[in-house]
Design an enzyme around this catalytic site. Structure first.
Site, PDB file in Angstrom:
ATOM      1  N   TYR A  54       0.819  -1.213   0.000  1.00 55.61           N
ATOM      2  CA  TYR A  54       0.000   0.000   0.000  1.00 55.61           C
ATOM      3  C   TYR A  54       0.852   1.262   0.000  1.00 55.61           C
ATOM      4  O   TYR A  54       0.410   2.297  -0.520  1.00 55.61           O
ATOM      5  CB  TYR A  54      -0.994  -0.023   1.171  1.00 55.61           C
ATOM      6  CG  TYR A  54      -2.085  -1.042   0.941  1.00 55.61           C
ATOM      7  CD1 TYR A  54      -3.138  -0.783   0.071  1.00 55.61           C
ATOM      8  CD2 TYR A  54      -2.026  -2.298   1.535  1.00 55.61           C
ATOM      9  CE1 TYR A  54      -4.115  -1.734  -0.184  1.00 55.61           C
ATOM     10  CE2 TYR A  54      -2.997  -3.259   1.285  1.00 55.61           C
ATOM     11  CZ  TYR A  54      -4.038  -2.972   0.429  1.00 55.61           C
ATOM     12  OH  TYR A  54      -4.994  -3.921   0.167  1.00 55.61           O
ATOM     13  N   ARG A  57       1.311   1.791  -3.617  1.00 55.80           N
ATOM     14  CA  ARG A  57       0.087   2.315  -4.227  1.00 55.80           C
ATOM     15  C   ARG A  57      -0.091   3.800  -3.883  1.00 55.80           C
ATOM     16  O   ARG A  57      -0.511   4.599  -4.715  1.00 55.80           O
ATOM     17  CB  ARG A  57      -1.144   1.559  -3.723  1.00 55.80           C
ATOM     18  CG  ARG A  57      -1.148   0.060  -3.848  1.00 55.80           C
ATOM     19  CD  ARG A  57      -1.358  -0.440  -5.263  1.00 55.80           C
ATOM     20  NE  ARG A  57      -0.215  -0.265  -6.125  1.00 55.80           N
ATOM     21  CZ  ARG A  57       0.946  -0.948  -5.990  1.00 55.80           C
ATOM     22  NH1 ARG A  57       1.119  -1.835  -5.047  1.00 55.80           N
ATOM     23  NH2 ARG A  57       1.925  -0.747  -6.844  1.00 55.80           N
ATOM     24  N   GLN A  87     -16.012   2.385  -5.683  1.00 59.45           N
ATOM     25  CA  GLN A  87     -15.278   1.224  -5.179  1.00 59.45           C
ATOM     26  C   GLN A  87     -13.780   1.546  -5.071  1.00 59.45           C
ATOM     27  O   GLN A  87     -13.023   0.757  -4.510  1.00 59.45           O
ATOM     28  CB  GLN A  87     -15.452   0.041  -6.128  1.00 59.45           C
ATOM     29  CG  GLN A  87     -16.886  -0.421  -6.292  1.00 59.45           C
ATOM     30  CD  GLN A  87     -17.016  -1.483  -7.371  1.00 59.45           C
ATOM     31  OE1 GLN A  87     -16.240  -2.423  -7.415  1.00 59.45           O
ATOM     32  NE2 GLN A  87     -17.982  -1.332  -8.257  1.00 59.45           N
ATOM     33  N   ASP A  90      -8.585   5.489  -4.367  1.00 66.09           N
ATOM     34  CA  ASP A  90      -7.836   6.709  -4.653  1.00 66.09           C
ATOM     35  C   ASP A  90      -8.715   7.936  -4.398  1.00 66.09           C
ATOM     36  O   ASP A  90      -9.905   7.817  -4.121  1.00 66.09           O
ATOM     37  CB  ASP A  90      -7.344   6.696  -6.106  1.00 66.09           C
ATOM     38  CG  ASP A  90      -8.498   6.558  -7.102  1.00 66.09           C
ATOM     39  OD1 ASP A  90      -9.277   7.525  -7.257  1.00 66.09           O
ATOM     40  OD2 ASP A  90      -8.642   5.479  -7.709  1.00 66.09           O
ATOM     41  N   HIS A 105     -14.855   1.053  -0.273  1.00 61.18           N
ATOM     42  CA  HIS A 105     -13.777   0.122   0.065  1.00 61.18           C
ATOM     43  C   HIS A 105     -12.605   0.794   0.767  1.00 61.18           C
ATOM     44  O   HIS A 105     -11.511   0.234   0.812  1.00 61.18           O
ATOM     45  CB  HIS A 105     -13.299  -0.612  -1.200  1.00 61.18           C
ATOM     46  CG  HIS A 105     -14.365  -1.456  -1.806  1.00 61.18           C
ATOM     47  ND1 HIS A 105     -14.378  -1.821  -3.134  1.00 61.18           N
ATOM     48  CD2 HIS A 105     -15.485  -2.006  -1.262  1.00 61.18           C
ATOM     49  CE1 HIS A 105     -15.458  -2.568  -3.379  1.00 61.18           C
ATOM     50  NE2 HIS A 105     -16.140  -2.681  -2.260  1.00 61.18           N
ATOM     51  N   GLY A 170     -17.229   2.282 -15.420  1.00 56.09           N
ATOM     52  CA  GLY A 170     -15.928   1.634 -15.266  1.00 56.09           C
ATOM     53  C   GLY A 170     -15.912   0.480 -14.296  1.00 56.09           C
ATOM     54  O   GLY A 170     -14.944   0.305 -13.561  1.00 56.09           O
ATOM     55  N   THR A 171     -16.953  -0.324 -14.293  1.00 56.66           N
ATOM     56  CA  THR A 171     -16.961  -1.477 -13.390  1.00 56.66           C
ATOM     57  C   THR A 171     -17.405  -2.728 -14.123  1.00 56.66           C
ATOM     58  O   THR A 171     -18.305  -2.681 -14.965  1.00 56.66           O
ATOM     59  CB  THR A 171     -17.868  -1.236 -12.166  1.00 56.66           C
ATOM     60  OG1 THR A 171     -18.005  -2.449 -11.432  1.00 56.66           O
ATOM     61  CG2 THR A 171     -19.239  -0.730 -12.555  1.00 56.66           C
ATOM     62  N   SER A 172     -16.782  -3.832 -13.771  1.00 62.79           N
ATOM     63  CA  SER A 172     -17.119  -5.126 -14.366  1.00 62.79           C
ATOM     64  C   SER A 172     -18.355  -5.736 -13.716  1.00 62.79           C
ATOM     65  O   SER A 172     -18.831  -6.784 -14.136  1.00 62.79           O
ATOM     66  CB  SER A 172     -15.940  -6.087 -14.206  1.00 62.79           C
ATOM     67  OG  SER A 172     -15.674  -6.283 -12.820  1.00 62.79           O
TER      68      SER A 172
END
Length: 230
Positions: A54, A57, A87, A90, A105, A170-172
């Site tokens: 992290y 990240r 979700q 950032d 999240h 932008g989500t699956s």
């Protein structure tokens, strides 16, 4: 009164700014098995690995900027009461100027106590073993790992229930419970789904319009379509 636009965003919009996501391929996130770096078990096995992951990240986040998708969503606040439920961990929505952002999240730029979930600090630099709360307990990333409660979910459901329009970007639609949120919208609320590779949406009663584009191109088109509906 402005109409309420509820926007559900996933990893795709962040990926367009250059942030890597584990959903891109094969369940790995920057070469790591997701369960090694995003689960309580992984944390207990190897805290240093998780902290380093992290930290990387967090550093990467300092190097990227919001893209046109983020920026146009912020600009839509001029005409709509925009609530973003993301979700993503950032802060690119906030950087772009969005004022109402709910992170399902968690957030990369925050840390919390391992013993007290309500002890949360803003954190922009590296987090290491020995960084502790006011009682001496180790701090950990303020991230909802697999198997942990999504404490913001109830608030997200309440926001979605009040939507006049919903945009899913932008989500699956593979991550639950986030993927189920749109189903809480009123059945006559129009849903826009923006993704270059849109997944099939099952059991949705709402009017649905699919925009098979990335966020950078699709969100400006969404703005056009919403202006025609006002």
């Amino acid at each position: 009164m402005k109409k309420k636009l509820v926007v559900l965003t996933g990893a795709g919009i962040s990926a367009e700014s250059g942030l890597k996501t584990f959903r891109d391929a094969d369940g790995l996130w920057e070469g790591h098995n997701v369960m090694d770096v995003a689960s309580p078990e992984g944390w207990h096995r190897n805290k240093e690995l998780v902290l380093d992951f992290y930290n990387q990240r967090r550093r990467q986040l300092q190097e990227v900027k919001p893209n046109q998708g983020h920026i146009v969503l912020a600009e839509l606040e001029k005409d709509f009461d925009v609530h973003i439920i993301t979700q993503n961990v950032d802060n690119l929505h906030e950087q772009a100027g969005s004022s109402k952002v709910l992170h399902l999240h968690g957030e990369l730029l925050k840390v919390r106590s391992t013993k007290n979930e309500d002890y949360i600090l803003d954190w922009k630099h590296d987090l290491v073993l020995g960084d502790v709360d006011d009682k001496g307990h180790q701090l950990r990333p303020h991230i909802v790992w697999f198997g942990e409660m999504v404490s913001a979910l109830e608030e997200a459901v309440n926001i979605t229930e009040q939507a006049d329009y919903v945009a899913v970007i932008g989500t699956s639609l593979q991550v639950y419970p986030a993927a189920s949120l749109m189903h809480y919208a009123n059945s006559n609320t129009k849903v826009f789904y923006i993704d270059p590779r849109p997944a099939s949406i099952n059991n949705l009663q709402n009017p649905l319009e699919v925009i098979a584009m990335n966020a950078t191109d699709g969100v400006p088109l969404l703005r056009e379509k919403l202006s025609n509906l006002k």
